[in-house]
Design a protein around this motif. Structure first.
Motif, PDB file in Angstrom:
ATOM      1  N   LEU A 103      39.182 -58.128  73.369  1.00  0.00           N
ATOM      2  CA  LEU A 103      39.804 -58.450  71.991  1.00  0.00           C
ATOM      3  C   LEU A 103      41.192 -58.322  72.544  1.00  0.00           C
ATOM      4  O   LEU A 103      41.554 -57.031  71.676  1.00  0.00           O
ATOM      5  CB  LEU A 103      38.716 -59.337  71.301  1.00  0.00           C
ATOM      6  N   ALA A 104      41.989 -58.748  72.645  1.00  0.00           N
ATOM      7  CA  ALA A 104      43.915 -58.093  71.714  1.00  0.00           C
ATOM      8  C   ALA A 104      44.028 -58.347  70.496  1.00  0.00           C
ATOM      9  O   ALA A 104      43.291 -59.421  69.923  1.00  0.00           O
ATOM     10  CB  ALA A 104      44.754 -58.814  72.573  1.00  0.00           C
ATOM     11  N   PRO A 105      44.589 -57.705  70.259  1.00  0.00           N
ATOM     12  CA  PRO A 105      44.883 -58.172  68.423  1.00  0.00           C
ATOM     13  C   PRO A 105      45.782 -59.443  68.404  1.00  0.00           C
ATOM     14  O   PRO A 105      46.046 -59.559  68.812  1.00  0.00           O
ATOM     15  CB  PRO A 105      45.951 -57.085  67.526  1.00  0.00           C
ATOM     16  N   GLU A 106      45.282 -59.611  66.852  1.00  0.00           N
ATOM     17  CA  GLU A 106      46.079 -61.148  66.932  1.00  0.00           C
ATOM     18  C   GLU A 106      47.611 -60.910  66.392  1.00  0.00           C
ATOM     19  O   GLU A 106      48.034 -59.903  66.087  1.00  0.00           O
ATOM     20  CB  GLU A 106      45.030 -61.656  65.212  1.00  0.00           C
ATOM     21  N   ALA A 107      48.123 -61.901  67.335  1.00  0.00           N
ATOM     22  CA  ALA A 107      49.745 -62.081  67.017  1.00  0.00           C
ATOM     23  C   ALA A 107      50.213 -61.469  65.711  1.00  0.00           C
ATOM     24  O   ALA A 107      49.668 -62.486  65.178  1.00  0.00           O
ATOM     25  CB  ALA A 107      50.380 -62.616  68.250  1.00  0.00           C
TER      26      ALA A 107
END
Length: 107
Positions: A103-107
């Motif tokens: 999962l990508a970091p939260e924006a």
């Protein structure tokens, strides 16, 4: 079960989750993550319009080519890498069996 594959999602704390995903329900990676209550928002409902389901391909899988909509959204997203994909655009099928996504970091 014959209609199930296993995908691994690495969450934002680095914990790997092995998830069973049905291949016969027309689901995508974002929906599978949500069904397991992983922290994926999917704000736009899978329309490739928010990038809140962005993930990174960590395994050697050949994924389907990115659509123009997915590429346009990733152009505007944060934390984009060469291996970034939108989970909502990755449909669950036998080709994804064993895939590893982070999962990508939260924006």
């Amino acid at each position: 079960m014959a209609d199930t594959i296993t995908i691994t999602i690495i969450d934002r704390e680095g914990v790997a989750h092995e998830l069973e995903a049905p291949t016969d329900m027309n689901m995508n990676v974002m929906e599978v993550c949500k069904s397991y209550e992983l922290p994926v928002e999917g704000t736009c409902g899978g329309m490739a319009m928010c990038a809140s389901c962005q993930c990174y391909l960590e395994s050697d899988h050949e994924l389907p080519e990115q659509s123009d909509d997915e590429l346009d959204m990733l152009d505007q997203a944060f934390h984009v890498e060469d291996n970034s994909r939108l989970g909502c655009q990755l449909h669950i099928n036998d080709d994804l069996d064993g895939v590893v996504l982070r999962l990508a970091p939260e924006a």
